[in-house]
Design an enzyme around this catalytic site. Structure first.
Site, PDB file in Angstrom:
ATOM      1  CB  CYS A 135      21.290 103.764 -34.962  1.00 38.64           C
ATOM      2  SG  CYS A 135      22.248 105.226 -35.351  1.00 38.64           S
ATOM      3  CG  HIS A 194      17.514 105.473 -37.634  1.00 33.40           C
ATOM      4  ND1 HIS A 194      17.195 105.160 -36.339  1.00 33.40           N
ATOM      5  CD2 HIS A 194      18.740 106.046 -37.594  1.00 33.40           C
ATOM      6  CE1 HIS A 194      18.165 105.548 -35.542  1.00 33.40           C
ATOM      7  NE2 HIS A 194      19.131 106.080 -36.288  1.00 33.40           N
ATOM      8  CD  GLU A 232      14.035 103.649 -36.580  1.00 33.14           C
ATOM      9  OE1 GLU A 232      14.786 102.895 -37.226  1.00 33.14           O
ATOM     10  OE2 GLU A 232      14.402 104.767 -36.156  1.00 33.14           O
TER      11      GLU A 232
HETATM   12  N1  LIG Z   1      24.832 107.662 -30.276  1.00 35.68           N
HETATM   13  C1  LIG Z   1      25.296 106.817 -31.369  1.00 35.68           C
HETATM   14  C2  LIG Z   1      24.096 106.151 -32.054  1.00 35.68           C
HETATM   15  C3  LIG Z   1      23.240 107.176 -32.754  1.00 35.68           C
HETATM   16  C4  LIG Z   1      21.765 106.807 -32.860  1.00 35.68           C
HETATM   17  O1  LIG Z   1      21.317 105.735 -32.473  1.00 35.68           O
HETATM   18  N2  LIG Z   1      20.992 107.780 -33.369  1.00 35.68           N
HETATM   19  C5  LIG Z   1      19.546 107.706 -33.413  1.00 35.68           C
HETATM   20  C6  LIG Z   1      18.940 108.449 -32.224  1.00 35.68           C
HETATM   21  C7  LIG Z   1      17.467 108.763 -32.382  1.00 35.68           C
HETATM   22  C8  LIG Z   1      16.626 107.575 -32.876  1.00 35.68           C
HETATM   23  O2  LIG Z   1      16.557 106.553 -32.170  1.00 35.68           O
HETATM   24  O3  LIG Z   1      16.055 107.666 -33.979  1.00 35.68           O
HETATM   25  C9  LIG Z   1      26.097 107.630 -32.375  1.00 35.68           C
HETATM   26  O4  LIG Z   1      26.015 108.882 -32.323  1.00 35.68           O
HETATM   27  O5  LIG Z   1      26.767 107.009 -33.227  1.00 35.68           O
END
Ligand SMILES: N[C@@H](CCC(=O)NCCCC(=O)O)C(=O)O
Length: 254
Positions: free
Chosen positions: A115, A223, A225
């Site tokens: 992400c 995601h 994970e």
């Molecule tokens: N802020 C960026 C990346 C979004 C992101 O990484 N979301 C996941 C946050 C929670 C987690 O780590 O599961 C965007 O908005 O594109």
């Protein structure tokens, strides 16, 4: 140096956060659990590693891989040539992530981005972001509904289409589409000159990239994970990452 782990040591980027009234740094257990499940040892990396010359470089000598985690914060736009500010920024994370990417690229140390981690790898390689995907009217909705329970926020919502003959499709043994979750408001606008596109969403948005001529440098917008213990594709991604870190560990030994 004595081997303190019989498993690869994976540096994990953290996020600036408040713990009660105290400033701190945090990382979700789901990232740490996914590394352990795949056979690695996670080592959360403080932003302070960027506060003294060579501190990061010296610290990386004990690492065998880097995990660039997700975060609700956004990369500061000046990093990719834009003006303005981000309401939710994490400059110290930006500095550490870009420092890690630079060193890991030079050392050919395995990197896995998730992400925000995908966005960091792209920006570090001269790419740029759509700062508000929903305002472009070019893509479907990629943000989560944070009013929903986590199980629904992280539920699969769209397919990704791996590029045929890419690293991802070779790793998975198939270029067939598969469903992923989506929790991001920003997205890849330009990849920069070096990165290879590995997958796209049906609306064309880039969802995965890799760095060619590197043993393992993969980054994805979704995601894996989340429930990595029960999703076969997620397990395969983390297993491949940890295998690459084991190989790196063996090759770096005197
Ligand atoms: N802020 C960026 C990346 C979004 C992101 O990484 N979301 C996941 C946050 C929670 C987690 O780590 O599961 C965007 O908005 O594109």
């Amino acid at each position: 140096m004595g081997i303190i782990f019989d498993k690869p040591l994976i540096g994990v980027v953290m996020c600036q956060n408040f713990i009660g009234s105290h400033a701190g740094q945090t990382v979700h257990n789901k990232y740490l659990d996914a590394i352990v499940l795949a056979g690695g040892v996670p080592l959360p990396l403080p932003h302070q590693l960027m506060q003294a010359p060579h501190l990061l470089e010296n610290s990386m000598t004990v690492l065998d891989g880097i995990l660039l985690t997700g975060s609700p914060s956004n990369i500061e736009p000046w990093h990719y040539g834009e003006d303005g500010r981000e309401a939710h920024a994490d400059p110290a994370r930006d500095r550490l992530a870009f420092g890690l990417i630079t060193h890991a690229t030079g050392k050919k140390m395995p990197m896995f981005g998730i992400c925000r981690g995908l966005q960091e790898l792209v920006v570090a390689n001269g790419g740029a972001l759509h700062r508000q995907l929903h305002m472009t009217h070019l893509f479907q909705e990629h943000r989560e509904d944070d009013a929903l329970p986590l199980e629904k926020q992280y539920a699969p919502v769209h397919d990704v289409l791996p590029e045929v003959d890419g690293m991802l499709s070779q790793l998975l043994g198939s270029a067939e589409p598969f469903a992923v979750n989506s929790l991001h408001g920003q997205g890849i606008r330009e990849t920069g000159p070096l990165l290879r596109v590995e997958a796209r969403a049906p609306d064309g948005l880039i969802e995965a990239v890799s760095l060619p001529k590197h043993p393992f440098s993969l980054a994805v917008q979704w995601h894996p994970e989340w429930h990595s213990d029960r999703d076969p594709i997620s397990r395969r991604l983390f297993t491949a990452f940890i295998h690459a870190a084991v190989c790196y560990h063996k090759e770096k030994q005197p």
